[in-house]
Design an enzyme around this catalytic site. Structure first.
Site, PDB file in Angstrom:
ATOM      1  N   SER A 556      -0.180  -4.649  -9.115  1.00 32.62           N
ATOM      2  CA  SER A 556      -0.664  -6.010  -8.853  1.00 32.62           C
ATOM      3  C   SER A 556      -1.826  -6.341  -9.775  1.00 32.62           C
ATOM      4  O   SER A 556      -2.538  -5.444 -10.248  1.00 32.62           O
ATOM      5  CB  SER A 556      -1.124  -6.121  -7.396  1.00 32.62           C
ATOM      6  OG  SER A 556      -1.802  -7.340  -7.164  1.00 32.62           O
ATOM      7  N   TYR A 569      -5.867  -3.631   0.329  1.00 38.29           N
ATOM      8  CA  TYR A 569      -4.739  -3.909  -0.557  1.00 38.29           C
ATOM      9  C   TYR A 569      -5.107  -3.598  -2.012  1.00 38.29           C
ATOM     10  O   TYR A 569      -4.380  -2.905  -2.726  1.00 38.29           O
ATOM     11  CB  TYR A 569      -4.313  -5.369  -0.415  1.00 38.29           C
ATOM     12  CG  TYR A 569      -3.171  -5.784  -1.306  1.00 38.29           C
ATOM     13  CD1 TYR A 569      -1.858  -5.485  -0.969  1.00 38.29           C
ATOM     14  CD2 TYR A 569      -3.397  -6.490  -2.491  1.00 38.29           C
ATOM     15  CE1 TYR A 569      -0.796  -5.869  -1.783  1.00 38.29           C
ATOM     16  CE2 TYR A 569      -2.345  -6.883  -3.313  1.00 38.29           C
ATOM     17  CZ  TYR A 569      -1.054  -6.570  -2.956  1.00 38.29           C
ATOM     18  OH  TYR A 569      -0.014  -6.949  -3.762  1.00 38.29           O
TER      19      TYR A 569
END
Length: 679
Positions: A556, A569
């Site tokens: 990501s 996250y």
């Protein structure tokens, strides 16, 4: 009910015959019909032949798969036939007999159908018929089984002369309904389509009954102690352990996809004392050995032998097989023979475990296995009433390295970029994972759809095309046993794994003070630990294969960008990002490349955003959830929204061949987020 056209009647008969594997093998055999139509040029009645074209399958045949030829021109070819030494030239002549435009290319068996004096002809490869055709005293057995209702034709390679032979036999035996073709199969005929079909089935079923009633109970001999089938769970576990090794050996010359079979028929054959001598004789029907090669590789260790011992012995036997195949080629090759296509086995038999078969794709590998089961049935039948005596090695070579077969191979389209590759994608039941799986399959890969949601995984696999293209496995990537089971499933389904995409993930958007220990653990278990477990299990299989491979992490933008309320996250994604670097450094010596993709703002079609993450992030940025994608797009340099297909394209770019020298790379797919530029 309106009368069917000859072509429609032929297709219906073909489909009915091809639907039952007792009648013929996949893509094997051919059927025909003759009839009269008005020639649109001359307005005169013209006799035509409709015949299944080259490469078609009877069970799925349509009218577009028929070749249509003028009978007068086809029969006139007899007058210019140059003899058996030049009969291959007649195949090109068939093109000058075609009627109209379109249709399939005429096959080598076209002469058989055109020259036999019957309105309808079936040429089939039933196991029962080939059993008689390959028995040492097949001609006498045919007489015993059928009397004068079915005649015998000595072995001859398919072609124009065989058509002349069968036509002559029919003319000399007006009472006959068909023939047994030595070493090959059967041909039947009739004046109506229904009569032809009935005659074909009569020959097949009569031969079945004859073999069942007259045959011995133990045609393969006694069970060899130690070669009995292992219990199913143990058998499957051993197959999964061996499959990557066997696939690697079978891919020495050209990468192959694998198929595993442990049917009762296979396991019984592998347990018996005649396994080695019969396997050494190879198959006989041309359709069989063109797909199974001249003979299989047979392991000579007992079923309970340790995996390490089996692997070591397989490597020795494989080296011997390659040397023997080279010698076989050298014994029979002429100066104008096509070059040797590869010396690896297409069939590998492991007593107590089962059969591994290989091909350029899953369907080819599966069909090769099915054909060898046909051959086992043929051997059983022949041995039960006589002894199995296939066509000799020189004849097999003439067909395997037939220039007409070589020309057919040259006409095949170039393989897709990922043809022969096996991919495992985690979290592939929806969103980015689904898009990646669909793209890899579209580029030629076989794909294992791994997801916690079994129904979603099944739906994606079915949408891609079913078990010859994709299989579904239920996998919790936080569970090491479940991960190993997923990799084992890839090994049993396709022979191993070449390309792994670590995509499974979830997102929890909370500030530091709101993040619970459980939030932290869940994020890291799924993405950091899960990626580690999947990469570890996949790398073990890739190393065993010896074919290199690709591992791709869907990380990501958040692995390098510090955003608000995103601690668990972002930290898990950073862990994944560094795994890419660490594994690239470690696995490079095995030819395994490890790379990553860093997406951002994939809202539409994303499973993560649909699961609550979208609402949480929208609240953080103070925008309506339905406008989140547009919001993310506006903060990028390109002002474009990122979709799952864009991430899938990046995965393909990394694995499709153009970046073959690249490892340890992260590709941003974020439409341009300057703060996330890699430094």
């Amino acid at each position: 009910m309106p009368e069917q056209s000859p072509a429609a009647e032929l297709v219906a008969r073909s489909n009915a015959l091809g639907a039952d594997p007792r009648n013929t093998n996949f893509a094997g055999g051919n059927t025909s019909a003759k009839g009269s139509v008005v020639d649109p040029v001359t307005a005169a009645p013209t006799e035509l032949l409709w015949v299944k074209g080259s490469g078609g399958d009877l069970g799925t045949l349509t009218e577009s798969g028929l070749a249509v030829l003028r009978l007068d021109r086809l029969r006139t070819l007899v007058e210019v036939y140059p003899g058996v030494e030049r009969e291959d030239e007649m195949v090109a002549a068939f093109d000058y007999c075609l009627h109209g435009r379109g249709g399939a290319a005429p096959s080598i068996d076209t002469a058989m159908h055109g020259l036999v004096d019957a309105a309808h002809v079936d040429h089939l490869h039933p196991d029962s018929g080939i059993a008689l055709a390959t028995a040492a005293d097949g001609e006498a057995l045919t007489k015993e089984c059928f009397g004068d209702r079915v005649a015998w034709v000595d072995w001859r390679r398919p072609g124009f002369q065989l058509g002349l032979d069968i036509a002559a036999v029919k003319a000399a035996n007006p009472q006959a309904i068909g023939v047994i073709l030595g070493g090959h199969g059967i041909t039947a005929w009739g004046q109506t389509s229904e009569e032809c079909r009935a005659n074909s089935l009569d020959i097949i079923r009569t031969a079945e009954r004859f073999l069942a009633e007259r045959g011995s109970a133990e045609p393969f001999g006694a069970v060899v102690p130690g070669n009995e089938p292992l219990p199913e769970a143990e058998r499957r576990a051993k197959a999964a352990a061996l499959a990557p090794v066997v696939r690697g050996l079978a891919s020495t010359d050209l990468r192959q996809v694998g198929h595993f079979t442990d049917s009762d028929a296979v396991l019984e054959f592998l347990s018996r004392e005649k396994l080695a001598p019969l396997a050494a004789l190879g198959t006989s029907c041309p359709d069989h050995f063109l797909r199974t090669k001249v003979r299989p590789l047979v392991l000579d260790l007992p079923a309970a032998a340790p995996v390490a011992d089996v692997v070591a012995r397989l490597r020795e036997l494989h080296a011997d097989y390659r040397a023997e195949y080279r010698a076989y080629y050298d014994r029979h090759a002429a100066p104008d023979s096509p070059p040797m296509r590869g010396a690896d086995p297409a069939i590998v038999l492991v007593p107590g475990v089962g059969m591994f078969s290989f091909g350029k794709d899953k369907q080819t590998a599966r069909v090769a296995g099915e054909f060898y089961v046909n051959a086992v049935n043929v051997m059983r039948g022949a041995e039960s009433v006589s002894s199995y005596a296939p066509i000799d090695e020189a004849e097999k070579f003439r067909i395997e390295y037939w220039e007409l077969e070589e020309a057919k191979l040259r006409r095949m389209p170039a393989p897709a970029p990922l043809a022969g590759r096996v991919a495992l994608v985690t979290g592939a039941g929806s969103g980015i994972g689904r898009a990646i799986a669909e793209r890899l399959a579209a580029e030629g890969a076989c794909v294992v759809i791994a997801d916690l949601d079994a129904a979603a995984a099944e739906g994606v696999a079915e949408g891609i095309g079913g078990p010859d293209k994709a299989v579904a496995v239920t996998a919790d990537v936080t569970d090491a046993e479940a991960v190993r089971a997923a990799v084992d499933a890839a090994a049993v389904a396709f022979g191993g794994v070449d390309l792994v995409v670590n995509n499974a993930g979830l997102s929890i958007s909370k500030s530091l003070l709101e993040t619970t220990e459980r939030d932290w653990d869940v994020q890291h278990d799924v993405m950091a630990k899960g990626s580690f477990l999947v990469s570890q299990a996949a790398a073990r299989a890739m190393v065993a294969q010896g074919l290199g491979g690709d591992i791709v992490y869907i990380s990501s933008k958040n692995s390098v960008f510090a955003g608000p309320n995103n601690l668990a996250y972002g930290a898990a994604k950073a862990d994944q990002a560094h795994q890419v670097r660490l594994l690239a450094a470690e696995l490079g010596e095995h030819g395994i490349r490890v790379n990553g993709v860093n997406p951002d703002g994939v809202v539409r079609g994303s499973g993560i955003f649909a699961g609550g993450w979208g609402a949480q992030r929208a609240a953080v940025y103070g925008v309506p959830e339905e406008e989140l994608g547009a919001f993310y797009a506006q903060r990028t340099l390109l002002k474009r929204e990122v979709l799952p297909d864009h991430v899938a394209a990046a995965v393909f770019a990394l694995t499709g061949g153009d970046l073959s020298q690249t490892t340890g790379l992260h590709i941003p797919v974020d439409a341009g987020v300057a703060a996330a530029f890699l430094r």
